[in-house]
Design an enzyme around this catalytic site. Structure first.
Site, PDB file in Angstrom:
ATOM      1  N   SER A  41       1.989   4.530  -4.779  1.00 31.44           N
ATOM      2  CA  SER A  41       1.282   5.331  -5.791  1.00 31.44           C
ATOM      3  C   SER A  41       2.275   5.613  -6.910  1.00 31.44           C
ATOM      4  O   SER A  41       2.847   6.682  -7.027  1.00 31.44           O
ATOM      5  CB  SER A  41       0.726   6.617  -5.180  1.00 31.44           C
ATOM      6  OG  SER A  41       1.754   7.466  -4.750  1.00 31.44           O
ATOM      7  N   HIS A 154      -1.568   5.847   1.136  1.00 28.70           N
ATOM      8  CA  HIS A 154      -0.673   5.535   2.256  1.00 28.70           C
ATOM      9  C   HIS A 154      -1.394   5.340   3.586  1.00 28.70           C
ATOM     10  O   HIS A 154      -0.779   5.188   4.635  1.00 28.70           O
ATOM     11  CB  HIS A 154       0.393   6.628   2.411  1.00 28.70           C
ATOM     12  CG  HIS A 154       1.282   6.744   1.216  1.00 28.70           C
ATOM     13  ND1 HIS A 154       2.079   7.826   0.986  1.00 28.70           N
ATOM     14  CD2 HIS A 154       1.482   5.895   0.172  1.00 28.70           C
ATOM     15  CE1 HIS A 154       2.750   7.650  -0.144  1.00 28.70           C
ATOM     16  NE2 HIS A 154       2.392   6.493  -0.657  1.00 28.70           N
ATOM     17  N   GLN A 162      -2.797  12.808  -0.478  1.00 27.82           N
ATOM     18  CA  GLN A 162      -1.956  11.730   0.055  1.00 27.82           C
ATOM     19  C   GLN A 162      -1.030  12.167   1.196  1.00 27.82           C
ATOM     20  O   GLN A 162      -0.827  11.446   2.162  1.00 27.82           O
ATOM     21  CB  GLN A 162      -1.129  11.162  -1.093  1.00 27.82           C
ATOM     22  CG  GLN A 162      -0.215  10.029  -0.744  1.00 27.82           C
ATOM     23  CD  GLN A 162       0.529   9.529  -1.975  1.00 27.82           C
ATOM     24  OE1 GLN A 162      -0.008   8.769  -2.770  1.00 27.82           O
ATOM     25  NE2 GLN A 162       1.765   9.959  -2.147  1.00 27.82           N
ATOM     26  N   GLU A 163      -0.450  13.368   1.061  1.00 24.11           N
ATOM     27  CA  GLU A 163       0.533  13.786   2.071  1.00 24.11           C
ATOM     28  C   GLU A 163       0.345  15.241   2.474  1.00 24.11           C
ATOM     29  O   GLU A 163       0.328  16.127   1.621  1.00 24.11           O
ATOM     30  CB  GLU A 163       1.954  13.615   1.512  1.00 24.11           C
ATOM     31  CG  GLU A 163       2.256  12.179   1.144  1.00 24.11           C
ATOM     32  CD  GLU A 163       3.584  12.012   0.424  1.00 24.11           C
ATOM     33  OE1 GLU A 163       4.467  12.893   0.544  1.00 24.11           O
ATOM     34  OE2 GLU A 163       3.732  11.000  -0.261  1.00 24.11           O
ATOM     35  N   GLU A 204       4.167   6.313   5.875  1.00 21.33           N
ATOM     36  CA  GLU A 204       5.342   7.191   5.912  1.00 21.33           C
ATOM     37  C   GLU A 204       5.517   7.863   7.274  1.00 21.33           C
ATOM     38  O   GLU A 204       6.211   8.858   7.408  1.00 21.33           O
ATOM     39  CB  GLU A 204       5.258   8.214   4.780  1.00 21.33           C
ATOM     40  CG  GLU A 204       5.266   7.513   3.424  1.00 21.33           C
ATOM     41  CD  GLU A 204       5.355   8.451   2.235  1.00 21.33           C
ATOM     42  OE1 GLU A 204       5.084   9.650   2.395  1.00 21.33           O
ATOM     43  OE2 GLU A 204       5.696   7.965   1.157  1.00 21.33           O
ATOM     44  N   ASP A 241       1.412  16.767  -1.008  1.00 19.67           N
ATOM     45  CA  ASP A 241       1.554  15.902  -2.184  1.00 19.67           C
ATOM     46  C   ASP A 241       0.166  15.339  -2.456  1.00 19.67           C
ATOM     47  O   ASP A 241      -0.351  14.520  -1.691  1.00 19.67           O
ATOM     48  CB  ASP A 241       2.553  14.764  -1.942  1.00 19.67           C
ATOM     49  CG  ASP A 241       2.658  13.842  -3.160  1.00 19.67           C
ATOM     50  OD1 ASP A 241       2.065  14.178  -4.211  1.00 19.67           O
ATOM     51  OD2 ASP A 241       3.334  12.799  -3.065  1.00 19.67           O
ATOM     52  N   GLU A 283       2.820  19.054  -4.685  1.00 27.28           N
ATOM     53  CA  GLU A 283       3.381  18.023  -5.559  1.00 27.28           C
ATOM     54  C   GLU A 283       2.251  17.305  -6.293  1.00 27.28           C
ATOM     55  O   GLU A 283       1.175  17.099  -5.706  1.00 27.28           O
ATOM     56  CB  GLU A 283       4.160  17.048  -4.665  1.00 27.28           C
ATOM     57  CG  GLU A 283       4.863  15.922  -5.386  1.00 27.28           C
ATOM     58  CD  GLU A 283       5.549  15.000  -4.369  1.00 27.28           C
ATOM     59  OE1 GLU A 283       6.043  15.473  -3.320  1.00 27.28           O
ATOM     60  OE2 GLU A 283       5.577  13.786  -4.628  1.00 27.28           O
ATOM     61  N   ASP A 309       6.308  14.731  -9.598  1.00 21.89           N
ATOM     62  CA  ASP A 309       6.778  13.413  -9.152  1.00 21.89           C
ATOM     63  C   ASP A 309       6.385  12.382 -10.214  1.00 21.89           C
ATOM     64  O   ASP A 309       7.179  12.058 -11.093  1.00 21.89           O
ATOM     65  CB  ASP A 309       6.166  13.095  -7.781  1.00 21.89           C
ATOM     66  CG  ASP A 309       6.397  11.665  -7.334  1.00 21.89           C
ATOM     67  OD1 ASP A 309       7.242  10.983  -7.919  1.00 21.89           O
ATOM     68  OD2 ASP A 309       5.712  11.198  -6.391  1.00 21.89           O
ATOM     69  N   LYS A 334      13.427  10.251  -7.258  1.00 20.85           N
ATOM     70  CA  LYS A 334      13.368   8.925  -6.639  1.00 20.85           C
ATOM     71  C   LYS A 334      14.229   7.990  -7.476  1.00 20.85           C
ATOM     72  O   LYS A 334      13.936   7.760  -8.655  1.00 20.85           O
ATOM     73  CB  LYS A 334      11.930   8.411  -6.646  1.00 20.85           C
ATOM     74  CG  LYS A 334      10.980   9.145  -5.699  1.00 20.85           C
ATOM     75  CD  LYS A 334       9.556   8.737  -6.011  1.00 20.85           C
ATOM     76  CE  LYS A 334       8.575   9.214  -4.945  1.00 20.85           C
ATOM     77  NZ  LYS A 334       7.176   9.074  -5.419  1.00 20.85           N
ATOM     78  N   HIS A 362      12.197   9.536  -0.466  1.00 22.17           N
ATOM     79  CA  HIS A 362      12.061   8.113  -0.114  1.00 22.17           C
ATOM     80  C   HIS A 362      10.921   7.513  -0.939  1.00 22.17           C
ATOM     81  O   HIS A 362      10.333   8.200  -1.777  1.00 22.17           O
ATOM     82  CB  HIS A 362      11.725   7.999   1.373  1.00 22.17           C
ATOM     83  CG  HIS A 362      10.410   8.657   1.731  1.00 22.17           C
ATOM     84  ND1 HIS A 362       9.755   8.461   2.917  1.00 22.17           N
ATOM     85  CD2 HIS A 362       9.609   9.518   1.019  1.00 22.17           C
ATOM     86  CE1 HIS A 362       8.627   9.160   2.928  1.00 22.17           C
ATOM     87  NE2 HIS A 362       8.524   9.805   1.803  1.00 22.17           N
ATOM     88  N   ARG A 363      10.582   6.257  -0.702  1.00 18.45           N
ATOM     89  CA  ARG A 363       9.349   5.661  -1.209  1.00 18.45           C
ATOM     90  C   ARG A 363       8.507   5.250  -0.010  1.00 18.45           C
ATOM     91  O   ARG A 363       9.013   5.110   1.099  1.00 18.45           O
ATOM     92  CB  ARG A 363       9.627   4.407  -2.066  1.00 18.45           C
ATOM     93  CG  ARG A 363      10.421   4.618  -3.322  1.00 18.45           C
ATOM     94  CD  ARG A 363       9.891   5.663  -4.272  1.00 18.45           C
ATOM     95  NE  ARG A 363       8.531   5.546  -4.735  1.00 18.45           N
ATOM     96  CZ  ARG A 363       8.148   5.361  -5.998  1.00 18.45           C
ATOM     97  NH1 ARG A 363       9.058   5.228  -6.935  1.00 18.45           N
ATOM     98  NH2 ARG A 363       6.874   5.351  -6.350  1.00 18.45           N
ATOM     99  N   SER A 364       7.215   5.029  -0.258  1.00 17.57           N
ATOM    100  CA  SER A 364       6.361   4.660   0.879  1.00 17.57           C
ATOM    101  C   SER A 364       6.765   3.299   1.460  1.00 17.57           C
ATOM    102  O   SER A 364       6.609   3.048   2.647  1.00 17.57           O
ATOM    103  CB  SER A 364       4.897   4.690   0.480  1.00 17.57           C
ATOM    104  OG  SER A 364       4.695   3.966  -0.707  1.00 17.57           O
ATOM    105  N   LYS A 385      12.379  14.654   1.225  1.00 17.55           N
ATOM    106  CA  LYS A 385      11.063  14.198   1.681  1.00 17.55           C
ATOM    107  C   LYS A 385      11.249  12.770   2.156  1.00 17.55           C
ATOM    108  O   LYS A 385      11.487  11.876   1.354  1.00 17.55           O
ATOM    109  CB  LYS A 385      10.116  14.268   0.479  1.00 17.55           C
ATOM    110  CG  LYS A 385       8.676  14.066   0.819  1.00 17.55           C
ATOM    111  CD  LYS A 385       7.809  14.258  -0.403  1.00 17.55           C
ATOM    112  CE  LYS A 385       7.328  12.927  -0.916  1.00 17.55           C
ATOM    113  NZ  LYS A 385       6.100  12.996  -1.708  1.00 17.55           N
TER     114      LYS A 385
END
Ligand code: PGA
Ligand code: ZN
Length: 418
Positions: A41, A154, A162-163, A204, A241, A283, A309, A334, A362-364, A385
């Site tokens: 994303s 994800h 998303q999270e 993730e 997030d 986020e 982000d 990131k 991190h990234r997915s 994260k």
């Protein structure tokens, strides 16, 4: 001894099985390597990720062109440069590219080399990587933001947010933080099983049960926190997030249900959610260009961490704009959104000067590379994260933080969230 002899890149694979770049920087008798992560994303303003989009051998996802650029162009330009001069090396690559979003060489090529340089420099100085960033003493461990239910881009369960994350606010040490998260995750797993839902995980490492309602996910987490003997909002906090870029159409948002709501109505829903589930951090609550909505939210909530982000994409200019606009009080960091270690550190420094919390991420699509664990400690970042307690590319970062805590011994401290 500290001069670059050559840089060599190779195509390796990330946690989603997609090709990515590993760069290896060579000095006399030694070398260090780093792997670039990749998002799903992504924000529009992120630096460019170079892939062989027209080459169908890997469905357009290979990075062979980028690798050629490293092996031929970047390697030649960096030959003879001192590994300890990170800023110079990064600026040589930035200038060699010459575009604002690193369109020519790709941020993935530049970043892999930049991180490998940082690693070989620390290695040659015989210091741990975390000691090579901004902080020189009184190192602090970040609070983990563990992503325990995955939705959005994800997972394929239809969850809009998303999270769904937990943050072990009462942890006195990183070891303690891990134990708290471990307990909640194991209890959440039992609860999901009892509902006869799948405990398989998303990109993730968080569970990705087939539920499509945010409230259902939040209720499950609240229950898991309670079952673990913790108080929601005190011992453990729920953090989100939203990744709202993905839920935005014609100035309206479909965050809370499939219906698209105005900004004001969306904020009202957020407020109800914050109150009911004691949410402590959100986020990307709005889209990357909706500066007015971000500011409205900041004015209408209290004591909630609002993290940018996709809004900032680890970019100093965008962060400055967000600061003046009062858009948030924290920034997600990131490395591959901007593309060099030096620029990342510059953004972190500025964010900390203006009183923003920094959350290293991190990234997915990630890898076994644990660079960000060291970066979090070495920049005194409040939070990290890096997914759930599942999938080795996620757990690797937590394990590295445990090693750092052990090495710091009695001197180890947790960072401050509040
Ligand atoms: P991404 O997601 O790595 O897929 O962009 C992570 C995030 O949005 O924080
Ligand atoms: Zn995000």
């Amino acid at each position: 001894m500290s001069k670059i002899i050559k840089v060599k890149a190779r195509q390796v694979f990330d946690s989603r099985g997609n090709p990515t770049i590993e760069a290896e920087v060579f000095i006399k008798n030694d070398s260090a390597k780093a792997i670039c992560p990749s998002g799903a994303s992504t924000g529009t303003y992120e630096a460019f990720e170079k892939r062989d989009y027209k080459n169908k051998k890997y469905f357009g996802k290979s990075v062979l062109g980028a690798i050629k650029l490293i092996n031929l162009k970047i390697s030649k330009k960096l030959k003879g440069e001192s590994i300890h001069n990170q800023e110079k090396i990064d600026s040589i690559m930035i200038n060699l590219d010459g575009t604002r979003q690193k369109m020519k060489l790709g941020a993935n090529s530049i970043l892999a080399v930049s991180m490998a340089v940082k690693k070989i420099s620390a290695k040659q100085k015989k210091i741990p990587l975390y000691k090579s960033f901004l902080v020189k003493k009184n190192f602090k461990l970040p609070y983990p933001l563990m992503n325990i239910i995955n939705g959005g881009a994800h997972a394929n369960n239809g969850l809009r947010i998303q999270e769904f994350m937990i943050r072990p606010d009462s942890a006195k040490s990183f070891t303690d933080a891990m134990r708290i998260c471990f307990l909640v995750i194991k209890n959440l797993s039992k609860l999901i099983k009892n509902k006869r839902l799948s405990t398989s995980v998303g990109d993730e490492g968080g569970f990705a049960p087939m539920i499509s309602n945010n409230k259902q996910a939040l209720e499950l987490i609240v229950l898991a926190i309670k079952k673990s003997g913790f108080i929601n909002g005190k011992d453990v906090s729920i953090c989100l997030d939203v990744a709202a870029n993905e839920l935005f159409k014609k100035n309206k948002y479909s965050i809370h249900s499939k219906n698209f709501l105005s900004v004001d109505k969306t904020i009202n829903e957020y407020k109800k959610m914050i109150r009911k589930y004691k949410i402590k951090s959100i986020e990307d609550p709005f889209a990357e260009n909706d500066w007015i909505a971000w500011n409205k939210l900041m004015k209408s909530v209290n004591k909630v961490q609002i993290v940018g982000d996709d809004l900032y994409v680890t970019n100093l200019e965008r962060l400055k704009k967000g600061f003046l606009n009062i858009s948030s009080n924290a920034i997600l960091i990131k490395l591959n959104q901007i593309g060099t270690v030096s620029e990342t550190l510059e953004v972190i420094k500025f964010a900390q000067i203006i009183g923003f919390k920094t959350v290293i991420s991190h990234r997915s699509g990630d890898s076994e590379d644990t660079f960000i664990a060291d970066l979090a400690v070495g920049t005194n970042s409040n939070q990290i994260k890096t997914g759930s307690l599942a999938r080795s590319e996620r757990v690797a970062k937590y394990n590295q933080l445990l090693r750092i805590e052990e090495e710091l011994g009695k001197k180890a401290r947790m960072n401050k969230i509040h």
